[in-house]
Design a protein around this motif. Structure first.
Motif, PDB file in Angstrom:
ATOM      1  N   LYS A  36      -8.241  10.554  -6.282  1.00 31.92           N
ATOM      2  CA  LYS A  36      -8.741   9.092  -6.604  1.00 31.92           C
ATOM      3  C   LYS A  36      -9.905   8.601  -5.969  1.00 31.92           C
ATOM      4  CE  LYS A  36      -7.985   5.545  -8.964  1.00 31.92           C
ATOM      5  NZ  LYS A  36      -8.126   6.201 -10.699  1.00 31.92           N
ATOM      6  N   GLN A  37      -9.841   8.747  -4.857  1.00 30.67           N
ATOM      7  CA  GLN A  37     -10.869   8.416  -3.727  1.00 30.67           C
ATOM      8  C   GLN A  37     -12.678   8.975  -3.682  1.00 30.67           C
ATOM      9  OE1 GLN A  37     -12.238   9.155   0.510  1.00 30.67           O
ATOM     10  NE2 GLN A  37     -10.730   7.286   0.627  1.00 30.67           N
ATOM     11  N   LYS A  38     -12.721  10.190  -4.781  1.00 28.82           N
ATOM     12  CA  LYS A  38     -13.457  11.021  -4.983  1.00 28.82           C
ATOM     13  C   LYS A  38     -13.934  10.651  -6.755  1.00 28.82           C
ATOM     14  CE  LYS A  38     -14.494  12.922  -0.505  1.00 28.82           C
ATOM     15  NZ  LYS A  38     -14.814  11.299   0.102  1.00 28.82           N
ATOM     16  N   GLY A  39     -13.340  10.159  -7.209  1.00 27.41           N
ATOM     17  CA  GLY A  39     -12.732   9.423  -8.423  1.00 27.41           C
ATOM     18  C   GLY A  39     -12.893  10.900  -9.631  1.00 27.41           C
ATOM     19  N   TYR A  89       0.995  -1.067  -0.214  1.00 28.73           N
ATOM     20  CA  TYR A  89       0.239  -0.086  -0.209  1.00 28.73           C
ATOM     21  C   TYR A  89       0.878   1.295  -0.304  1.00 28.73           C
ATOM     22  CZ  TYR A  89      -4.615  -2.942   0.730  1.00 28.73           C
ATOM     23  OH  TYR A  89      -5.331  -4.244   0.668  1.00 28.73           O
ATOM     24  N   SER A  90       1.436   1.697  -1.152  1.00 26.84           N
ATOM     25  CA  SER A  90       2.153   2.732  -1.006  1.00 26.84           C
ATOM     26  C   SER A  90       2.340   3.689  -2.093  1.00 26.84           C
ATOM     27  CB  SER A  90       3.996   1.692  -0.819  1.00 26.84           C
ATOM     28  OG  SER A  90       3.822   1.142  -1.719  1.00 26.84           O
ATOM     29  N   PHE A  91       1.087   3.493  -2.946  1.00 24.31           N
ATOM     30  CA  PHE A  91       0.419   4.485  -3.826  1.00 24.31           C
ATOM     31  C   PHE A  91      -0.600   5.590  -3.639  1.00 24.31           C
ATOM     32  CE2 PHE A  91      -1.129   0.729  -4.828  1.00 24.31           C
ATOM     33  CZ  PHE A  91      -1.817   0.658  -6.376  1.00 24.31           C
ATOM     34  N   GLU A  92      -0.255   6.215  -4.712  1.00 25.30           N
ATOM     35  CA  GLU A  92      -2.043   6.774  -4.467  1.00 25.30           C
ATOM     36  C   GLU A  92      -3.147   6.640  -4.962  1.00 25.30           C
ATOM     37  OE1 GLU A  92      -0.623  10.718  -5.978  1.00 25.30           O
ATOM     38  OE2 GLU A  92      -0.114   9.965  -7.995  1.00 25.30           O
ATOM     39  N   TYR A  93      -2.901   5.378  -4.978  1.00 23.79           N
ATOM     40  CA  TYR A  93      -4.575   4.293  -5.759  1.00 23.79           C
ATOM     41  C   TYR A  93      -4.827   4.115  -4.689  1.00 23.79           C
ATOM     42  CZ  TYR A  93      -2.670   6.910 -10.659  1.00 23.79           C
ATOM     43  OH  TYR A  93      -1.844   6.925 -11.909  1.00 23.79           O
TER      44      TYR A  93
END
Lengths: 345, 345, 345, 345
Positions: free
Chosen positions: C227-230, B124-128
């Motif tokens: 990313k989380q909010k699309g 878990y080391s990237f922004e996605y």
């Protein structure tokens, strides 16, 4: 120093403590699957004369409110409340934290009317706004005022005609039930709401509210939500025992009458000697207006909350009375007011 | 029928009931601002030897977990837990309901190691992906196993080196504190975590957990969050009184020893006569493996939970012992097992 | 039929289309890591004269608002907005859906003042209420009015003195930047806010807003939240290309001037011939008041939104002008109004 | 340097650009109420042969997923996904951020089977766990594999028998539709799902996904939710124009065939000369296994992602082909591999 700050300054009514002690070592299932919760549910079915209700026992009012409201709303749906409603002012954004807007309505007595809700429905009728779905009321309101049976019935019918769910916060419900001119019983409250809670904490219990659903829309899977929000006590028995005790032989009404009678005694005495009130309250909370001098002096012997600013020289205070308030303290308070008044304060 | 289902089948330890009764009519401020909560906080400061901790009293474990974890995470941050962790399996999605993912780690004893967490950090080391921030452990674990002082220290140091917060669920913490070979005290628990809770419900209280923050990151404005999630009891006194009683003269240790000793007695007896265990538990929950025939027969006199499937003919059951378990019931249980074993079951 | 409904009825300014076409087959990295986004960020650093800003490109305003506000709030924190603010009225509860309350302030021109915020801070200063943290303003406001450089500076200083973050919704920001008496530039906007967005959609782009953070509190890990909010487009290049084009040679100002000038021409003509306005707007939206008869007749040739009820015979309408509005259509509109006026409508 | 990193490295198919240019100055209503969205919806109704579907156009896949899944779940309900599912690995906790747990299932080909879901249903069947409600699949999967018509039908029937909603992420759906042995059409996809999206971004559009609901449970008020999550573009026309173009004369299939054919050419060539694959992919993404030396050398001329670790000397890479991939680049790549192979790499 005696406190009129609230109706939760003491522990529990002695009958509740007795019941906790006498049942203490009997093994029961956890998570409100015990015999006492079952018995309390039966008693609530009898009291409401509605054998299809679902009942859940929850430790406090804020949790009950956020659970009930969030359980029945889709993401874009909202709750309507009086601007003075507990959920809008004193719950630290609990409803919004579940993702839902509260649409507030200005009012003078802490109450909502069909007209005021109709106005909201008209304004919130397009897809860039939220969609009103639940109407939240408290009875008694945060100002001690009440909805009578007739008012509640009218409001309920309006909600049903407009696709709205009516939810009643009964943190001090018993205090409304003992107002003779309200003509209210648990049966009426249940009949004219979709969901309501019957408060224990402020009517003699250590903690606990009984949440009652008559509308099937609320019932499915509600225990999952109780668990998810941390509202399912391992020793659910302690809620069951308390409500069982409150409901047996209508103890809840006896308890409420004591506090309400004392409040009314003080209110009528204060009026008789010329004091004004913020609102005329028929329940166990009253809101007299005193000079700031008077208030400062009363604080030497009594504790209470200042409620609101009136003008440079006067403020409104809140006095709350409960099952635990000794009549002597009430007399002392009235005597002290009289003394101070005679001194010109 | 006697139940070994859990450690919350009875009410409260008699000293707690006595304290509730004896203080019942004294007026106190609400919302945990009372003298008993204050005293209990002092006792926790003494017990941890840390006078900078913040303490909050909350009615149950799920609520404590969701409050603590959600209070310190930004929207994209996540929590790491053993796959068997209570938050991952038994809290109905409580953490996710606050918006945060739980990253679970496979394990055999209910425990996390620095290596297993390191592996997650790498993945878990990237922004996605989400960003791990809190490590959740329970001590004892859901399998009755424990982290010793040395293990806890190692885990804590790993967390500190990796920007992680270590949070310990102590629903049955006292039961770990009385394991001699664990070398654990409240002082150690506090020293080697950022936050932990000290469980009351499963150690003799009617309800209540004491949440303790040593790391300042958790402290600011936490009472707002308590209020928002409906976790602030009006009569907060009832939590204060109970923890005050548990902490005075180390009652919590005496209570825990009783349950733990009985569990160990049963476990060692079962081992001695040839029964296997799912895990070797040093605490008050044990997990023996019996034939399904044996289990069926035992259920005629005793209640307990089946824990897991072993094979077609055998299952693991869970037996839980507490302050309220009478030694005679333990003896009856062991006798019954012996009888059944002699009959070839 | 010509529409003055809004400034997003057409596609994009021709230079933007040209840029999309000319770069179409060049391979670029995804998710706004392309050369055009990088160049647009450089141009924004130059325009703001602030080389430490962080910039993110997002498809629309509601998403930008909800991302920015939710990214910097802890669970109990809230946002302050004018009652007419876009987040409070036209975003379907987007902020509340992230868990946060909007505290709204009554106002007449769509604007907030330090005094009105001070009043909120006083009211929301106890732990049963939410805690105000972000101040949301729009410039121009939803009523076309603006905060001048001086007003913005005053508001910003007030926020800094009170622990508040100032966030500016610039959906139509360019339209404010071309008001001579506002004395505003991107440099000023950046200097006197903690975060703001520079709108593309309503100033000639197909879609897109550029979100700019000067305050470090917003910067950490923001791409996770996108990313989380699309909100992270795979072909982020299309946002980069558009902002690059808008910023090169200040195209954004030229575009905004066209729309603003036409709006001002219509507004001053209408005033000159005796029509009243809901508010005097210096930007590209105007709010004239017409008789309902006049409105009905105008609708035969022109489309526009009715904004608000004035009295039984008159309503306020909204007219919006953009880079794409032909001057002939403006003249046609004014001629038609004159004709209708002469007929006594 | 040529990139095989993904299918979104270029802009849009030329027909889409032409359509955007040719319609640019026609005024249209905003928020997807324009004539192009309407036409695209008609074309989708024809293509699915289902005239009762609801269609919404959304800018990207993550937003489409979070909107669809969160719109149909009550607070305690959860989503089931393959462990490799995009929502479980690459969306930064987007689903959890809406309050819902993702229950992941181990798998080898990126696919779910009825058996594996049955196992989850059995495990998640008590009120302390979440309640599974939506099954999320992607077709093609994240590994390029597909569900054939028969597999999809079986899965859908299983879901219907178990009270589950089946939702299909079709980010690269067209690439599955052109696999002859899959026997899939938009009609089949619609028939055997409750909701699915038809991807534009990865099949020639600048941006955009078309979300299609056949099950009525999803339809009510969905535009409110689009607005609330910031997914309603002011110039919705740009999504309508693109899907109208993709659907006219089945352009989407022509586009998909080009990329898929090139991918299959490379995959079969690599197999023929002895390379292994992580999975056999029938679509436009392939996953060959090369020596690390080979990979290092290929990177001098080509860009691509390393997908996974195989052993100390070999890794799997991902190659993606699209409408924009020139056949010459494919030949160059194969030649280069052959050269390197001959050199013993």
């Amino acid at each position: 120093m005696y406190s009129f700050k609230d109706d939760y300054s003491e522990g529990a009514h002695y009958k509740i403590l007795e019941a906790l002690v006498s049942t203490n070592l009997v093994q029961e299932d956890g998570y409100s699957m015990d015999s006492h919760c079952k018995r309390a549910i039966e008693l609530l079915k009898e009291a409401t004369d509605d054998y299809s209700i679902d009942v859940h026992f929850i430790s406090g009012g804020t949790q009950t409110n956020l659970l009930t409201i969030s359980s029945c709303l889709r993401p874009h749906e909202a709750c309507i409340s009086a601007k003075t409603g507990h959920i809008a002012t004193h719950e630290a954004g609990a409803i919004e934290a579940t993702g839902h807007k509260i649409i507030t309505i200005e009012n003078s007595q802490g109450k909502l009317s069909p007209d005021s809700i109709q106005h909201v429905l008209k304004k919130y009728s397009f897809e860039y706004a939220v969609k009103p779905r639940v109407v939240y009321i408290s009875n008694p309101t945060e100002l001690g005022t009440i909805y009578t049976k007739e008012e509640l019935k009218t409001l309920y019918k309006f909600c049903k005609s407009n696709g709205l769910l009516l939810y009643l916060d009964g943190a001090r419900l018993s205090s409304a039930l003992v107002v003779p001119e309200a003509h209210l019983s648990l049966k009426d409250i249940n009949k004219y709401t979709d969901a309501f809670f019957f408060g224990g904490t402020k009517n003699g219990a250590l903690l606990g509210e009984a949440l009652i659903f008559s509308n099937d829309d609320f019932k499915l899977d509600f225990r999952y939500m109780l668990k998810q929000k941390g509202a399912m006590l391992a020793k659910g028995r302690i809620l069951g025992i308390q409500f069982e005790t409150l409901l047996e032989e209508n103890l809840y009404l006896d308890i409420a009458k004591h506090g309400r009678n004392l409040a009314q005694k003080v209110q009528s005495n204060l009026k008789a000697i010329g004091f004004k009130l913020l609102v005329e309250s028929p329940t166990n909370q009253i809101f007299p207006i005193f000079s700031n001098n008077m208030i400062e002096n009363l604080r030497k012997d009594f504790a209470f909350h200042t409620w609101s600013f009136i003008d440079q020289e006067n403020s409104c205070i809140r006095l709350v009375f409960s099952w635990a308030t000794p009549i002597e303290k009430v007399d002392e308070f009235l005597n002290r007011v009289n003394q101070l008044k005679e001194k010109g304060l």
